[in-house]
Design a protein around this motif. Structure first.
Motif, PDB file in Angstrom:
ATOM      1  N   ILE A  78      -6.006   5.892  12.890  1.00 19.53           N
ATOM      2  CA  ILE A  78      -5.324   4.609  12.881  1.00 19.53           C
ATOM      3  C   ILE A  78      -5.942   3.965  11.481  1.00 19.53           C
ATOM      4  CG2 ILE A  78      -6.769   3.088  14.141  1.00 19.53           C
ATOM      5  CD1 ILE A  78      -3.162   3.022  13.851  1.00 19.53           C
ATOM      6  N   ALA A  79      -7.199   4.559  11.146  1.00 19.01           N
ATOM      7  CA  ALA A  79      -7.814   4.080  10.116  1.00 19.01           C
ATOM      8  C   ALA A  79      -7.222   4.307   8.811  1.00 19.01           C
ATOM      9  CB  ALA A  79      -9.213   4.944   9.969  1.00 19.01           C
ATOM     10  N   VAL A  80      -6.456   5.148   8.650  1.00 18.93           N
ATOM     11  CA  VAL A  80      -5.459   5.714   7.343  1.00 18.93           C
ATOM     12  C   VAL A  80      -4.497   4.366   7.070  1.00 18.93           C
ATOM     13  CG1 VAL A  80      -3.846   6.824   6.266  1.00 18.93           C
ATOM     14  CG2 VAL A  80      -5.746   8.093   7.405  1.00 18.93           C
ATOM     15  N   PRO A  81      -3.669   4.099   7.823  1.00 19.44           N
ATOM     16  CA  PRO A  81      -2.723   3.187   7.817  1.00 19.44           C
ATOM     17  C   PRO A  81      -3.385   1.555   7.797  1.00 19.44           C
ATOM     18  CG  PRO A  81      -2.693   3.552  10.113  1.00 19.44           C
ATOM     19  CD  PRO A  81      -3.314   4.428   9.612  1.00 19.44           C
ATOM     20  N   VAL A  82      -4.530   1.469   8.387  1.00 17.25           N
ATOM     21  CA  VAL A  82      -5.137   0.234   8.321  1.00 17.25           C
ATOM     22  C   VAL A  82      -5.651   0.040   6.775  1.00 17.25           C
ATOM     23  CG1 VAL A  82      -7.235  -1.149   8.890  1.00 17.25           C
ATOM     24  CG2 VAL A  82      -5.825  -0.042  10.888  1.00 17.25           C
ATOM     25  N   ILE A  83      -6.360   0.977   6.393  1.00 14.43           N
ATOM     26  CA  ILE A  83      -6.650   1.011   4.812  1.00 14.43           C
ATOM     27  C   ILE A  83      -5.577   0.706   3.869  1.00 14.43           C
ATOM     28  CG2 ILE A  83      -7.940   2.133   3.062  1.00 14.43           C
ATOM     29  CD1 ILE A  83      -9.563   3.748   5.089  1.00 14.43           C
ATOM     30  N   SER A  84      -4.641   1.386   4.154  1.00 11.30           N
ATOM     31  CA  SER A  84      -3.328   1.417   3.437  1.00 11.30           C
ATOM     32  C   SER A  84      -2.839  -0.018   3.625  1.00 11.30           C
ATOM     33  CB  SER A  84      -2.276   2.339   4.037  1.00 11.30           C
ATOM     34  OG  SER A  84      -2.602   3.523   3.599  1.00 11.30           O
ATOM     35  N   LEU A  85      -2.843  -0.702   4.678  1.00  8.35           N
ATOM     36  CA  LEU A  85      -2.455  -2.036   4.905  1.00  8.35           C
ATOM     37  C   LEU A  85      -3.192  -3.062   3.760  1.00  8.35           C
ATOM     38  CD1 LEU A  85      -0.310  -3.749   6.279  1.00  8.35           C
ATOM     39  CD2 LEU A  85      -2.122  -4.140   8.214  1.00  8.35           C
ATOM     40  N   ILE A  86      -4.579  -2.824   3.730  1.00  9.83           N
ATOM     41  CA  ILE A  86      -5.536  -3.542   2.950  1.00  9.83           C
ATOM     42  C   ILE A  86      -5.253  -3.273   1.546  1.00  9.83           C
ATOM     43  CG2 ILE A  86      -7.843  -3.967   2.399  1.00  9.83           C
ATOM     44  CD1 ILE A  86      -8.646  -3.071   5.280  1.00  9.83           C
ATOM     45  N   ALA A  87      -4.804  -2.052   1.315  1.00 13.96           N
ATOM     46  CA  ALA A  87      -4.406  -1.778  -0.008  1.00 13.96           C
ATOM     47  C   ALA A  87      -3.205  -2.717  -0.494  1.00 13.96           C
ATOM     48  CB  ALA A  87      -4.156  -0.353  -0.203  1.00 13.96           C
ATOM     49  N   VAL A  88      -2.147  -2.774   0.317  1.00 14.71           N
ATOM     50  CA  VAL A  88      -1.061  -3.215   0.213  1.00 14.71           C
ATOM     51  C   VAL A  88      -1.182  -4.803  -0.217  1.00 14.71           C
ATOM     52  CG1 VAL A  88       1.150  -4.200   0.951  1.00 14.71           C
ATOM     53  CG2 VAL A  88       0.493  -1.856   1.299  1.00 14.71           C
ATOM     54  N   GLY A  89      -2.441  -5.510   0.555  1.00 13.33           N
ATOM     55  CA  GLY A  89      -2.874  -6.753   0.353  1.00 13.33           C
ATOM     56  C   GLY A  89      -3.048  -6.894  -1.187  1.00 13.33           C
ATOM     57  N   PHE A  90      -4.130  -6.090  -1.612  1.00 15.07           N
ATOM     58  CA  PHE A  90      -4.710  -6.264  -2.805  1.00 15.07           C
ATOM     59  C   PHE A  90      -3.797  -5.937  -3.784  1.00 15.07           C
ATOM     60  CE2 PHE A  90      -8.808  -6.008  -0.753  1.00 15.07           C
ATOM     61  CZ  PHE A  90      -9.514  -7.141  -1.420  1.00 15.07           C
ATOM     62  N   PHE A  91      -2.656  -4.941  -3.592  1.00 16.94           N
ATOM     63  CA  PHE A  91      -1.939  -4.619  -4.710  1.00 16.94           C
ATOM     64  C   PHE A  91      -0.750  -5.711  -4.704  1.00 16.94           C
ATOM     65  CE2 PHE A  91       2.135  -2.440  -6.393  1.00 16.94           C
ATOM     66  CZ  PHE A  91       1.453  -1.416  -7.264  1.00 16.94           C
ATOM     67  N   ARG A  92      -0.547  -6.262  -3.596  1.00 14.80           N
ATOM     68  CA  ARG A  92       0.574  -7.695  -3.793  1.00 14.80           C
ATOM     69  C   ARG A  92      -0.133  -8.946  -4.370  1.00 14.80           C
ATOM     70  NH1 ARG A  92       1.486 -11.781   0.270  1.00 14.80           N
ATOM     71  NH2 ARG A  92       3.822 -12.268   0.120  1.00 14.80           N
ATOM     72  N   LEU A  93      -1.500  -9.217  -4.165  1.00 15.46           N
ATOM     73  CA  LEU A  93      -2.353 -10.184  -5.062  1.00 15.46           C
ATOM     74  C   LEU A  93      -2.361  -9.962  -6.545  1.00 15.46           C
ATOM     75  CD1 LEU A  93      -5.416 -10.714  -2.864  1.00 15.46           C
ATOM     76  CD2 LEU A  93      -3.300 -12.418  -3.043  1.00 15.46           C
ATOM     77  N   GLY A  94      -2.437  -8.444  -6.781  1.00 16.92           N
ATOM     78  CA  GLY A  94      -2.443  -8.024  -8.326  1.00 16.92           C
ATOM     79  C   GLY A  94      -1.380  -8.208  -8.944  1.00 16.92           C
ATOM     80  N   THR A  95      -0.075  -8.156  -8.496  1.00 14.99           N
ATOM     81  CA  THR A  95       1.263  -8.224  -8.831  1.00 14.99           C
ATOM     82  C   THR A  95       1.783  -9.294  -8.627  1.00 14.99           C
ATOM     83  OG1 THR A  95       1.990  -7.117  -6.886  1.00 14.99           O
ATOM     84  CG2 THR A  95       1.416  -5.740  -8.917  1.00 14.99           C
ATOM     85  N   GLY A  96       1.366 -10.623  -8.583  1.00 18.97           N
ATOM     86  CA  GLY A  96       2.185 -12.031  -8.460  1.00 18.97           C
ATOM     87  C   GLY A  96       1.913 -12.617  -7.031  1.00 18.97           C
ATOM     88  N   GLY A  97       0.890 -12.045  -6.204  1.00 20.48           N
ATOM     89  CA  GLY A  97       0.857 -12.591  -5.052  1.00 20.48           C
ATOM     90  C   GLY A  97       2.111 -12.700  -4.158  1.00 20.48           C
ATOM     91  N   ALA A  98       2.424 -14.239  -3.766  1.00 21.72           N
ATOM     92  CA  ALA A  98       3.518 -14.210  -2.705  1.00 21.72           C
ATOM     93  C   ALA A  98       4.607 -14.018  -3.334  1.00 21.72           C
ATOM     94  CB  ALA A  98       3.431 -15.966  -2.165  1.00 21.72           C
ATOM     95  N   LEU A  99       4.755 -13.969  -4.685  1.00 21.86           N
ATOM     96  CA  LEU A  99       6.105 -13.771  -5.490  1.00 21.86           C
ATOM     97  C   LEU A  99       6.041 -12.408  -5.976  1.00 21.86           C
ATOM     98  CD1 LEU A  99       5.855 -17.158  -7.777  1.00 21.86           C
ATOM     99  CD2 LEU A  99       7.151 -16.511  -5.629  1.00 21.86           C
ATOM    100  N   SER A 100       5.165 -11.416  -5.532  1.00 20.76           N
ATOM    101  CA  SER A 100       5.257 -10.039  -5.799  1.00 20.76           C
ATOM    102  C   SER A 100       6.408  -9.311  -5.252  1.00 20.76           C
ATOM    103  CB  SER A 100       4.049  -9.316  -5.455  1.00 20.76           C
ATOM    104  OG  SER A 100       4.002  -7.950  -5.513  1.00 20.76           O
ATOM    105  N   PRO A 101       7.129  -8.594  -6.286  1.00 23.45           N
ATOM    106  CA  PRO A 101       8.288  -7.807  -5.925  1.00 23.45           C
ATOM    107  C   PRO A 101       8.078  -6.595  -4.939  1.00 23.45           C
ATOM    108  CG  PRO A 101       8.002  -7.317  -7.986  1.00 23.45           C
ATOM    109  CD  PRO A 101       6.882  -8.376  -7.554  1.00 23.45           C
TER     110      PRO A 101
END
Length: 584
Positions: A78-101
């Motif tokens: 389960i560690a793999v999808p948890v890390i991926s979930l955190i990665a999605v959070g940072f990726f979203r912050l870096g591409t527009g935040g709440a407006l990220s596509p």
């Protein structure tokens, strides 16, 4: 390594973490391509967050590929999808935040976590989603709008509900898959069993065919004995080549006519046997006659008896028939088997042998009587008296001549027994007198051998109708046998008592005994027990044959009990005069 070979190594029954991580890797790759294209559809608003998101998903992917998850507990992956979930959070912050596509990528690790076994994983997926969605609001400078706050809190609640739904669906799918796998394994096992059973059936069928051919060959080879099989009522359904040869009818003729086994027997013999069994007299066509053949078998015993078969041409064939039960696969009696041996030659041989023995016995009697007469004349010759030494030699010659004369008499008597022609002088006989005389006659021989001869006779008269001389001969044989087989300082007990409707004569000794396996042969002519031959006990093996014949002729029975090294006991039962018992 080709792509097809790579796919072939992936287990579809239980996907590995790398397989589950593959959609996330593809989604990130597409997003990066779109961001770095000459005409980007979105822009990188925070390069640090973007880079952290890409690095984290790379770390999660490397872990999914490199770590030997099969050796670790199942929940560790389960560690793999948890890390991926955190990665999605940072990726979203870096591409527009709440407006990220690219916020939809969140669904991929979310679904993975929510679909894992256990309600805790559904909660982890919901909390992780909440953090990812709430992070842009925290990072936004200034106060967030009410719409943003509602979206930040409302969406995770929906995700939580969806997580529990996914978790439950995944749980049920796992149960169904486990049941399907169990059913598939059971079907496979049943199929394997069916294949093995089919192979065994084919093998057994081949063995059965081989056995049938062997049995058929043996069956057709049995031509000197007739084998007849019947149902429970005596209707014939088995008829071998030996029966065809012996009785002159084919199996087809017998079955077509519906013949019964009693059809091939003499009526007189069947009626005589029924009288012995105390069964009412019936006509030959009645099935009641069949009980004459199988009465003992129905009681659970195999029986061998002498009968006379009647051929199709009317010729009579003396046979010895062994009757046995016919059983089905469950051990239930379904009929009877009659195996008959033609005794024509055997009986003719026995007749010729008895005639020869009788002839020789008669021929030997005359010269022996003459020898004894001349020996007596020599002893009584007053004109030429013999010396003491000559008288001694003469006594030896007389004893041996008398011994030969007794042997000749025994041979002649056995020949008469076999032919059923020996005479009986039937009169009223008191057995006390007969047995007492035998004990008195055997006294000197017992004293000479150092044996204690004990008499235990009933005080009451025991009257039978019989031949006193023959019964005395039988008792003499038993007592003389006991003396021969009992060593010095032994004991012989002769008893006489009443037992219901019988007079019971017993002769017991403490002698060398007889092996148990030989007891059934003692009344056979010329048979001698192994203990007699080992101990050089004199005799020719006729005494017990004669004794049994005399007892049987008087309607009696003789029983033998013996233990080697302990002693032997003979019991003779004779019906008392006036008793109602019929021994046949």
């Amino acid at each position: 390594m080709t792509f097809d070979r790579l796919l072939s190594r992936i287990s579809l029954d239980s996907p590995s973490p790398l397989v589950k991580q593959a959609p996330t890797i593809v989604a990130f790759a597409i997003a990066i391509v779109l961001l770095l294209s000459p005409h980007p559809v979105a822009v990188i608003t925070n390069f640090a967050d973007f880079t952290i998101g890409v690095l984290l998903v790379a770390v999660a992917s490397v872990l999914a590929a490199a770590v030997p998850w099969s050796r670790l507990p199942t929940e560790a992956a389960i560690a793999v999808p948890v890390i991926s979930l955190i990665a999605v959070g940072f990726f979203r912050l870096g591409t527009g935040g709440a407006l990220s596509p690219f916020g939809a990528i969140l669904l991929l690790p979310f679904v993975w976590i929510a679909s894992e076994e256990g309600r805790l994983n559904a909660l982890i997926a919901a909390v992780g989603t909440f953090l990812v969605l709430f992070a842009p609001i925290v990072r936004t400078e200034g106060a967030a709008s009410g719409t943003d706050l509602v979206r930040a809190f409302y969406a995770p609640v929906i995700y939580l509900l969806v997580a529990f739904v996914i978790n439950e669906i995944a749980h049920r799918v796992r149960l169904q898959l486990a049941a399907a796998e169990a059913a598939a394994a059971q079907r496979k096992e049943l199929l394997d069993q069916a294949v093995r059973a089919s192979d065994e059936l084919a093998l057994n069928e081949a063995r059965l065919k081989t056995a049938n051919r062997l049995i058929l060959s043996i069956w057709n080879a049995v031509t000197e004995q007739s084998v007849i099989g019947t149902d429970l009522d005596g209707l014939i359904d088995v008829w071998n080549p030996g029966a065809e040869k012996m009785l002159g009818l084919t199996q087809e003729q017998v079955k077509a006519a519906g013949r019964h086994v009693v059809d091939f027997h003499l009526t007189s013999e069947l009626e005589e046997r029924l009288r012995e069994l105390d069964v009412r007299k019936v006509t030959v066509s009645s099935p009641g006659d069949f009980s004459a053949l199988v009465d003992a078998v129905r009681a659970g015993y195999a029986e061998a008896r002498d009968w006379t078969y009647v051929r199709a041409d009317g010729k009579q064939v003396p046979v010895q028939v062994t009757a046995t039960p016919r059983l089905d696969e469950n051990g239930h009696r379904v009929g009877f088997i009659f195996v008959a041996t033609d005794m024509t030659k055997a009986r003719e041989f026995a007749r010729l042998k008895d005639e020869f023995v009788g002839l020789i016995s008669h021929e030997l009697r005359t010269p022996l009587s003459s020898i004894l007469g001349y020996l007596e004349l020599m002893r009584d010759d007053e004109d030429a008296p013999l010396s003491a030494e000559q008288l001694q030699y003469l006594g030896i010659a007389e004893r041996n001549a008398h011994r030969l004369l007794r042997l000749v008499g025994d041979l002649l008597f056995t020949a008469q027994v076999e032919s059923g022609q020996f005479p009986l002088d039937l009169r009223e006989v008191d057995l006390r007198d007969v047995v007492g005389a035998s004990i008195e006659s055997a006294g000197p021989a017992a004293d000479s051998a150092g044996i204690d001869l004990v008499a235990r006779l009933d005080d009451r008269p025991l009257l039978i109708r019989g031949d006193a001389q023959r019964i005395g001969q039988a008792v003499d044989n038993l007592v003389s046998n006991a003396i021969k087989f009992t060593p010095a300082r032994g004991t012989i007990t002769v008893g006489l008592e009443r037992d219901d409707t019988d007079a019971c004569i017993t002769v017991s000794d403490s002698g060398i005994g007889i092996p148990a396996v030989e007891l059934g042969q003692l009344s056979t002519r010329f048979f001698r027990a192994s203990t007699a031959t080992r101990n050089a006990v004199p005799g020719v093996g006729l005494g017990l044959t004669i004794t049994k014949a005399i007892v049987t002729a008087h309607g009696g029975r003789m029983a033998i009990e013996s233990e080697e090294g302990v002693g032997t006991s003979f019991t003779v039962r004779l019906p008392l005069e006036g008793s109602d018992r019929n021994d046949g």
